[in-house]
Design an enzyme around this catalytic site. Sequence first.
Site, PDB file in Angstrom:
ATOM      1  NE  ARG A   1       1.621   4.206  19.722  1.00  0.00           N
ATOM      2  CZ  ARG A   1       0.475   4.833  19.521  1.00  0.00           C
ATOM      3  NH1 ARG A   1       0.258   6.003  20.100  1.00  0.00           N
ATOM      4  NH2 ARG A   1      -0.451   4.317  18.764  1.00  0.00           N
TER       5      ARG A   1
ATOM      6  CG  ASP B   1       4.844   8.396  21.240  1.00  0.00           C
ATOM      7  OD1 ASP B   1       4.484   9.080  20.259  1.00  0.00           O
ATOM      8  OD2 ASP B   1       4.153   8.301  22.263  1.00  0.00           O
TER       9      ASP B   1
ATOM     10  CG  ASN C   1       4.824   5.077   7.195  1.00  0.00           C
ATOM     11  OD1 ASN C   1       4.034   5.099   6.243  1.00  0.00           O
ATOM     12  ND2 ASN C   1       4.707   4.186   8.179  1.00  0.00           N
TER      13      ASN C   1
ATOM     14  CE1 TYR D   1      -4.600   9.724   7.674  1.00  0.00           C
ATOM     15  CE2 TYR D   1      -5.514  10.393   5.548  1.00  0.00           C
ATOM     16  CZ  TYR D   1      -4.608   9.654   6.286  1.00  0.00           C
ATOM     17  OH  TYR D   1      -3.693   8.851   5.638  1.00  0.00           O
TER      18      TYR D   1
ATOM     19  CB  ILE E   1      -2.044   1.761   0.213  1.00  0.00           C
ATOM     20  CG1 ILE E   1      -1.737   3.035  -0.596  1.00  0.00           C
ATOM     21  CG2 ILE E   1      -0.992   0.690  -0.046  1.00  0.00           C
ATOM     22  CD1 ILE E   1      -1.557   2.842  -2.071  1.00  0.00           C
TER      23      ILE E   1
ATOM     24  CB  THR F   1      -2.183  -0.195   5.027  1.00  0.00           C
ATOM     25  OG1 THR F   1      -3.264   0.743   5.025  1.00  0.00           O
ATOM     26  CG2 THR F   1      -1.176   0.158   3.940  1.00  0.00           C
ATOM     27  N   PRO F   2      -3.314  -2.114   7.174  1.00  0.00           N
ATOM     28  CG  PRO F   2      -2.101  -3.086   8.926  1.00  0.00           C
ATOM     29  CD  PRO F   2      -1.922  -2.440   7.582  1.00  0.00           C
TER      30      PRO F   2
END
Length: 255
Positions: free
Chosen positions: A39, A61, A88, A154, A189, A191-192
Amino acid sequence: MAGRVEGKVALVTGAASGLGKAAAAMLVREGARVAVTDRNESGARQVAGELGEAARAWSLDVTREPDWERVVDEVLATFGRLDVVVNNAGIGVVKDIESISLEEWRLVHAVNLDGVFLGCKHAIRGMRKCGAKGSIINLSSVAGLVGVDNLPAYCSSKGGVRLLTKSVALHCARKGYGIRCNSLHPTFIETPMVDDLASMTGDKAAGKARLARMIPLGHIGEPDDVSYAVVYLASDESKLMTGAEFVIDGGTTAM
């Protein structure tokens, strides 16, 4: 020596950062041409530029079906085929069941589950146009296997990805398509998204140490820990794998 996915064309969603960026990089390294989609179009273009001639960027998106229709058609026109789709893209809202709003619940499911549904649907459409062969790789989570008290949306969405994957795998097998579909279930992990989670208490280092203590191996994973699994599932090495769960969790679900 040829790479493990030499000659294949892969589409990766959410590839401007984190796991998607790492997966795109490793797929290119192993010989694939990659559609870097996100996106965040400028981020996708930056990643594609870093990866060189084997990569191209698209704005996508994952919650919008017209985007999927356009991008899959343009990837086929640009690269001539589609062999791998890595679903992902994902988001999370850290609120318990009493705190999360219906709008937040729906947003998480729109990206994490609707996006994967659309990705599978249009992956099959694209792959059928070039021989009905390929590999769909869906990013679920360890939170799609076990509950987490402050991640109800989630967990629900990632649990949905797990069973959607199995349904898609069986559909393709029974139709006689050479299209496989498997899910990945990583723990925390680097990641951001995990940075944001670790920073919620105000001290990111302490937050990461707390997350690491939740993993039996005692450390947070690296993006390439997941990328290696992506490459395996994208390659012909995994030709007998479909409807399976790859758990990359440092022992979390063994407890």
